[in-house]
Motif scaffolding. Sequence first.
Motif, short mmCIF file in Angstrom:
data_model
loop_
_atom_site.label_atom_id
_atom_site.label_comp_id
_atom_site.label_asym_id
_atom_site.label_seq_id
_atom_site.Cartn_x
_atom_site.Cartn_y
_atom_site.Cartn_z
N LEU A 181 0.83 -1.21 0.00
CA LEU A 181 0.00 0.00 0.00
C LEU A 181 0.87 1.26 0.00
O LEU A 181 0.55 2.25 -0.68
CB LEU A 181 -0.93 0.00 1.23
CG LEU A 181 -1.91 -1.19 1.32
CD1 LEU A 181 -2.66 -1.16 2.64
CD2 LEU A 181 -2.89 -1.16 0.15
N CYS A 229 -6.54 2.05 -10.60
CA CYS A 229 -5.87 3.05 -9.74
C CYS A 229 -6.74 3.30 -8.50
O CYS A 229 -7.96 3.40 -8.61
CB CYS A 229 -5.67 4.34 -10.53
SG CYS A 229 -4.93 5.61 -9.49
N HIS A 230 -6.10 3.43 -7.35
CA HIS A 230 -6.88 3.55 -6.10
C HIS A 230 -7.75 4.79 -6.08
O HIS A 230 -8.79 4.82 -5.43
CB HIS A 230 -5.95 3.51 -4.89
CG HIS A 230 -5.04 4.69 -4.78
ND1 HIS A 230 -3.87 4.78 -5.48
CD2 HIS A 230 -5.13 5.83 -4.06
CE1 HIS A 230 -3.26 5.92 -5.19
NE2 HIS A 230 -4.01 6.57 -4.33
N THR A 231 -7.35 5.84 -6.82
CA THR A 231 -8.16 7.06 -6.80
C THR A 231 -9.49 6.85 -7.52
O THR A 231 -10.44 7.61 -7.33
CB THR A 231 -7.40 8.25 -7.45
OG1 THR A 231 -6.95 7.82 -8.73
CG2 THR A 231 -6.22 8.68 -6.61
N ASP A 245 -8.45 6.79 1.83
CA ASP A 245 -7.67 6.47 0.63
C ASP A 245 -6.83 5.21 0.82
O ASP A 245 -6.55 4.49 -0.13
CB ASP A 245 -6.82 7.67 0.16
CG ASP A 245 -5.77 8.07 1.15
OD1 ASP A 245 -5.90 7.73 2.34
OD2 ASP A 245 -4.79 8.73 0.74
N ASP A 248 2.00 2.69 -3.32
CA ASP A 248 1.01 3.47 -4.06
C ASP A 248 0.72 4.82 -3.40
O ASP A 248 0.36 5.78 -4.08
CB ASP A 248 -0.32 2.71 -4.13
CG ASP A 248 -0.30 1.63 -5.19
OD1 ASP A 248 0.79 1.33 -5.70
OD2 ASP A 248 -1.37 1.09 -5.50
N LEU A 249 0.85 4.88 -2.09
CA LEU A 249 0.34 6.04 -1.36
C LEU A 249 1.42 7.04 -0.94
O LEU A 249 1.11 8.17 -0.57
CB LEU A 249 -0.40 5.57 -0.09
CG LEU A 249 -1.72 4.84 -0.36
CD1 LEU A 249 -2.15 4.04 0.85
CD2 LEU A 249 -2.80 5.87 -0.74
N THR A 280 -7.22 1.99 -1.60
CA THR A 280 -6.07 1.35 -2.24
C THR A 280 -6.13 -0.16 -2.03
O THR A 280 -5.89 -0.95 -2.95
CB THR A 280 -4.75 1.92 -1.68
OG1 THR A 280 -4.79 3.33 -1.81
CG2 THR A 280 -3.54 1.38 -2.42
N SER A 327 -8.64 -1.55 -4.31
CA SER A 327 -8.16 -1.63 -5.71
C SER A 327 -7.37 -2.92 -5.94
O SER A 327 -7.41 -3.48 -7.03
CB SER A 327 -7.33 -0.40 -6.08
OG SER A 327 -6.05 -0.46 -5.49
N TYR A 328 -6.65 -3.39 -4.91
CA TYR A 328 -5.89 -4.63 -5.06
C TYR A 328 -6.79 -5.87 -5.02
O TYR A 328 -6.35 -6.96 -5.34
CB TYR A 328 -4.80 -4.74 -3.99
CG TYR A 328 -3.56 -3.99 -4.39
CD1 TYR A 328 -2.67 -4.52 -5.31
CD2 TYR A 328 -3.29 -2.74 -3.86
CE1 TYR A 328 -1.54 -3.82 -5.70
CE2 TYR A 328 -2.17 -2.02 -4.25
CZ TYR A 328 -1.30 -2.59 -5.17
OH TYR A 328 -0.19 -1.90 -5.57
#
Length: 316
Positions: A121, A276-278, A261, A124-125, A265, A268-269
């Motif tokens: 995570l 994309c997590h957004t 967020d 990505d963050l 994320t 999203s996985y």
Amino acid sequence: MNNPLQLCYPVKTLTGRELLPAGAYLSRDTMKELIHLAGRETYPARKLMEFAAVAADLQCICNKQPYCRIFSDPVRQKELLKTMQQVEFTQPLLDIYGFFKACDPYTYRHILTVFALTLLLAQDLINDREELARAVAAAPTHDFGKICVPVAVCKKTTPLNLREQALLSHHAAAGYVLLSFYLKEAEHPAATTARDHHERRDGSGYPRQITLRNRVVEIVAVGDVFDALISSRPYRPQSYDLRTALEELSLQARSGAISEDVVNTLISYNRENHPCHTACRFSHELRGTPPPGNHYQGITPCRYEPADIQEEKPGV
Ligand SMILES: [Fe+2]
Ligand SMILES: [Fe+2]
């Protein structure tokens, strides 16, 4: 720290050495003294991934249900393992891994899982290299304080009573003391993460009920709750399925307890093709069903009560 934590129980190493007694306040001066004491002791360091079967155990976690989808991208998995290869620990900390593997396999697997999830995570963050390095340093040891909780409490197969909850909640402060001692730094990300990973953004956590604002710790906290929900535990005939676990996390995020967020994320996985997590939002519709006989529960943190708790022997 304006309002220092007070230990409800002693903090002891695996060898039974008492680092601090019950009732000690974790003030700056106390922590300075503790680190001064540690300063005279040196320990050899080794790579975590070369200790015992840690590398193989991690790969096993990533490749099997329920995590195989989350870690399904071979490129991402390779990157994670490469990052993990860099992590080194002194022998006393490796011994704690060995202790969990031998005496409390659930906690051993959980610690490794939260380590892998946090790095996944965080990639990505977190864009800042230094913050990412803090995540790598913080992630592998969040529950080390559980060596100061009786194994019988960690492995109990029925809901914990208030006294057992107090014993369990000691692990946050205990982890802070142990990691500050072994890493010789009270502000080391591993030490502060051990102390704060049960704190929440809305102040509803423990042990200090602070309003958590630390990106790295917030990521660890989400991975921690997620793994607790979807893993099989002796007290729970069935674990949460992924959908219901993500719904539970989304509810907690919407209530302001954990970061939205970070949860997105993670969602999203769990989706095909890892969007994309957004672009990920969880439906507000609750379709999942918590497992029958579920005993997932918040815990009541401990308060130091000298007459009441002196006879307890954590770590036994
Ligand atoms: Fe914990
Ligand atoms: Fe945990």
